[in-house]
Each structure stands twice: as structure tokens, then as C-alpha cells.
Design a protein around this motif. Structure first.
Motif, PDB file in Angstrom:
ATOM      1  N   TYR A  83       0.862  -1.179   0.000  1.00 17.98           N
ATOM      2  CA  TYR A  83       0.000   0.000   0.000  1.00 17.98           C
ATOM      3  C   TYR A  83       0.897   1.227   0.000  1.00 17.98           C
ATOM      4  N   THR A 120       0.702   5.376   0.666  1.00 19.29           N
ATOM      5  CA  THR A 120      -0.118   6.475   1.168  1.00 19.29           C
ATOM      6  C   THR A 120       0.738   7.730   1.333  1.00 19.29           C
ATOM      7  N   TRP A 130       3.451   0.516   2.826  1.00 20.87           N
ATOM      8  CA  TRP A 130       3.055  -0.491   3.793  1.00 20.87           C
ATOM      9  C   TRP A 130       3.115  -1.876   3.150  1.00 20.87           C
ATOM     10  N   PHE A 172      -7.830   0.121   5.780  1.00 22.43           N
ATOM     11  CA  PHE A 172      -7.698   1.555   5.986  1.00 22.43           C
ATOM     12  C   PHE A 172      -9.102   2.154   6.007  1.00 22.43           C
ATOM     13  N   LEU A 202      -6.670   9.930   7.038  1.00 21.15           N
ATOM     14  CA  LEU A 202      -6.520   8.488   6.896  1.00 21.15           C
ATOM     15  C   LEU A 202      -6.395   7.819   8.258  1.00 21.15           C
ATOM     16  N   GLU A 204      -4.949   4.921   9.821  1.00 21.99           N
ATOM     17  CA  GLU A 204      -3.918   3.948   9.483  1.00 21.99           C
ATOM     18  C   GLU A 204      -4.036   2.691  10.338  1.00 21.99           C
TER      19      GLU A 204
END
Length: 457
Positions: free
Chosen positions: A100, A102, A163, A172, A180, A182
């Protein structure tokens, strides 16, 4: 959440002139940590607010040495193109591995950014009306079978993370802001609490790419990091080997058997297997009694030593070397640089509370990182000059020290990685300990999770 509010790495900033983590103002509440027995495995994360970014000190900081291992000839400069190629490799034994990405999109009004599952398409979540809103797009990048690599394309990002999760996807959420939510190793009710996950941090702006792997909050799956520039030179941070987590756990158990301190309580298990290891700071946030008097004798010895002998701190800034003494008091006095009361265990492990809380005095803020790092490394009785008076071979040699940091540096293949927030404090001309890579002409960033083929550069 805090990940998109993290400071940009200052390209020309002085090294370790850090500020405290920015307050979370996006409307999402912190997880409530329920009280648990002291014997229970800790499970805290504080939303990873204890991660700090800092810049390399110009002129005196040795920069990472580019190795000659070239995996491909890059042709594009990420700083000028506005996009960066990121290779994501499944280096584990599992076929259920996800990545992931972000961050905060610098070229799109700093909007909250997540990369969609195709590893190419940007997703900017709408501002939801309620907390804990599910994402509208799939952001789980499936890395496929062991040994497989997926190449992602990302825009310029600040406060960014890559991630990884093994065995299950991550969950998420979005809160009003949008902010966000997390994955957390703090909150027992977090949907990711029993998932094996970790992350690397980076900033990618018009000037450079800067990235590191971090153990400031916890140790998760092995992650390695490389950054290749347009000339083909590669900087590499090795991270942990495949069995690194178990090695860390065994060493923490041995340390508890030796000194009776709750090092082994930092180990978190799931289904009888080691899942992660929390940092002492994270553990104390769950159980304030842990390590409560651990540093008392050492701190007393330090303040006694500098009663009449000055402790010289090289600020590595315009203030130069500054001298402080206790003069029979319980305060280490640096005049215009501030006064430092005796720190507690929580102060030393967190680097951000008590005498180590930063404020409006810039000189104080330059002293704090060097003093906090010297306590964690237990070097203040070895030399009256810090950080230049000691070198890494002398760190963590005292019986009272940050054994979590000691064990991590001993276990990572190259000895590098952030083990506490100010682990980037380095003697002038010394070898960095934090495990960072950076380049103004980056072409490709590569990360692997699992450690099966981890190597020392």
C-alpha cells in the motif's frame, strides 16, 4: 491521520534539529487503549506519531555510499519528471502479500493520496461525513507469489509510507478531513491488530527522494530498501534477515532473564507465533509502570559526573559547541541553551517529553537530539563530548542502555535502521546509523518484504 501531516524532509536543514510530531488536527480520534495486566503482551502503536523526519547536516554528514550493484539502467530523473517508479518485491514464503502507498500529494493541493490496486491509478478519498468510513477504491496491491515484483508509479508525496502486509490485506478507513485511519498496533480493536504488517517512510518532492526503514514504534516483517539514481548507482539499506524478528525476540527474552526488566513483554504474539515487537516507548504508553526506574541510577551518575566538569554538546549548528554543568543541582544548565532536568525512562525512550520536549528556543532544540541520543546509547559516562566523543562501537555498552536499540542494530544485516527517534544523530564525519537513502536525481526506489534474499551491501 498523522502520516499525511508528517514534515517534509528539509533538504538544507541541519541534522536532527527536529520538532515534535505535529498534532493530529484532522478530526479523527486517537484509539483508546484499554488497561491490561502487566504480564499481557503489549499492543501499542500511538498511530506512529513518534516517527520523526530530519535532514542530513550539510558539510559534515557522511552520505550513504552508493554501491556498485546495479539492477537496471535508469533513464528518467524522478525529481524533474514528477513521477517515481517503485519496485515492490514479495521476498517472503507467502503468496498472500500486499503493498500500500499512502501520503500527501504535493502536486494536487496536498490531498490525501492512496495508490489503487493496479499500482498506477491515484485515489483521492472524498471528505466523509462520519468517522471510520470505508474506502471507495481497492488500494491493496497484490504482490503475487514469492519472488514476484510489481512496479508501481507514484506522484510526488510528502509524509508518505509504503506499507506491507503478509497473510491478510490491511484495512484503511477515512475520517472527516479527510484523514486516513492507518493500521494500528496500539488499539486492540483495530482490524489489523493480528495482521503481520510494517512500513517504510519516504518523501518525494521536486528536490529529492528521501526514504528510510523505521523501528521507532515497532518491529514487523523484514523490509529492505534501495534507491537507484540516473547514473545507475544504488544506495541500499539491508534491514532484517528472514528470521530477524525471532532473533530480536530471543535476545529480548535473554535480556529480561539477565536484568529482570520487561524487555520480553514488548513481544506481541498471535496464535502462539511472534507477530511483532514494540519499542520501549510504545510499551510504556500501554503500561506506564514498565521501565519506571530503569534509568534512575545511570541518570544520577551522569548528573553527578557533570557537577563541576562540563558536558560539551556539539550542536552541529550555528551555536557550535556548548557547555553545561549541574553545579550540585538536579538540572543540567546550558545557559541560553536551556536547562535540562533529570529525564525519566519515558522521557529517554520517547525523546519527546520532559527535558526533551522541544519549544521555541532553537538552541535548546539543537541540544535535545544530541543529549537524548547519548542517553539512549549510554555514552555520557564515556566522554564529556557528544556526539563527537564516541563512535558506534561504544554505543549500548553500559548495562543500563536502550537494549531494544542495541539488539536491533545487532540484528539488521548492515547495523542500520531507526531504533529510536534521534537515532540519526551522528558524530561529524561519522557513519550514519539510521538507515536512510536519498538522491536529487533518483530514478527507481525498490523495496522487498520478507527478508529471504536480504543482503548486506
Amino acid at each position: 491521520m498523522s502520516s499525511i501531516k508528517r514534515k517534509l524532509m528539509g533538504l538544507f536543514g541541519k541534522k536532527s534539529n527536529k520538532q515534535q510530531p505535529m498534532a493530529d488536527t484532522e478530526g479523527d480520534s486517537k484509539p483508546v487503549v484499554a488497561a491490561v495486566p502487566a504480564s499481557a503482551p503489549a499492543a501499542v502503536d500511538q498511530d506512529n506519531d513518534s516517527i520523526y523526519w530530519s535532514a542530513y547536516k550539510q558539510g559534515s554528514q557522511q552520505k550513504p555510499i552508493a554501491e556498485n550493484k546495479v539492477v537496471q539502467k535508469p533513464v528518467s530523473n524522478a525529481a524533474s519528471s514528477g513521477t517515481l517508479q517503485v519496485q515492490l518485491k514479495n521476498d517472503s514464503n507467502s503468496s498472500t502479500v500486499y503493498a500500500y502507498i499512502t501520503g500527501q500529494a504535493l502536486d494536487n493541493n496536498n490531498k490525501l493520496f492512496l495508490l489503487q490496486s493496479d499500482a498506477k491509478t491515484a485515489y483521492y478519498p472524498d471528505n466523509p461525513s462520519s468517522t471510520g468510513t470505508s474506502l471507495a477504491q481497492n488500494v491493496s496491491i497484490n504482490l503475487g507469489a514469492p519472488g514476484n515484483t510489481v512496479t508501481a508509479t507514484i506522484p510526488r508525496l510528502a509524509g508518505a509510507r509504503i506499507w506491507f502486509s503478509i497473510g491478510a490485506p490491511l484495512v484503511f478507513k477515512v475520517n472527516p478531513g479527510p484523514g486516513l485511519v492507518e493500521p494500528s498496533v496500539f488499539n486492540q480493536s483495530d482490524p489489523n491488530i493480528n495482521t503481520n504488517f510494517g512500513f517504510a517512510e519516504f518523501t518525494y518532492n521536486a528536490s529529492q527522494v528521501f526514504a528510510n526503514i523505521s523501528y521507532v514504534d515497532f518491529v514487523g516483517p523484514p523490509i529492505s530498501l534501495s534507491l537507484t539514481d540516473t547514473s545507475g548507482a544504488t544506495q541500499h539499506v539491508s534491514g532484517l534477515p528472514a528470521n530477524g524478528l525471532n532473533t530480536v525476540c530471543t535476545a529480548l527474552q535473554a535480556q529480561t532473564a539477565k536484568d529482570g526488566q520487561p524487555w520480553s513483554s514488548l513481544i506481541v504474539k498471535s496464535n502462539g507465533q511472534n507477530l511483532r515487537v514494540l519499542s520501549p516507548n510504545s510499551g510504556i504508553l500501554l503500561n506506564s509502570s514498565w521501565f519506571q526506574n530503569y534509568w534512575t541510577d545511570y541518570v544520577n551518575q551522569v548528573y553527578s559526573k557533570y557537577n563541576t566538569t562540563p558536558l560539551t554538546i556539539g550542536t552541529q549548528a550555528s551555536y557550535g559547541n556548548v557547555n553545561g554543568q549541574t553545579n550540585g543541582s538536579n538540572t543540567l544548565n546550558y545557559g541560553a541553551g536551556g536547562q535540562f532536568a533529570k529525564p525519566s525512562a519515558a522521557d529517554i525512550f520517547s525523546n519527546s517529553s520532559g527535558p526533551f520536549a522541544t519549544g521555541s528556543n532553537a538552541e535548546t532544540n539543537a541540544i535535545i537530539p544530541r543529549l537524548a541520543a547519548a542517553f539512549n546509547r549510554s555514552t555520557l559516562l564515556l566522554s564529556n563530548n557528544t556526539p563527537d566523543g564516541t563512535n558506534p562501537s561504544q554505543y549500548y555498552q553500559n548495562a543500563i542502555t536502550n537494549h531494544y536499540a542495541r539488539i536491533l542494530h545487532a540484528t539488521t544485516l548492515d547495523g542500520m535502521g531507526y531504533a529510536f527517534p534521534y537515532d540519526d544523530v551522528t558524530p561529524d564525519g561519522g557513519v550514519p546509523q539510521e538507515g536512510a537513502v536519498f538522491s536529487g536525481n533518483a530514478a527507481m526506489m525498490s523495496l522487498s518484504v520478507g527478508g529471504n534474499s536480504a543482503y548486506k551491501a
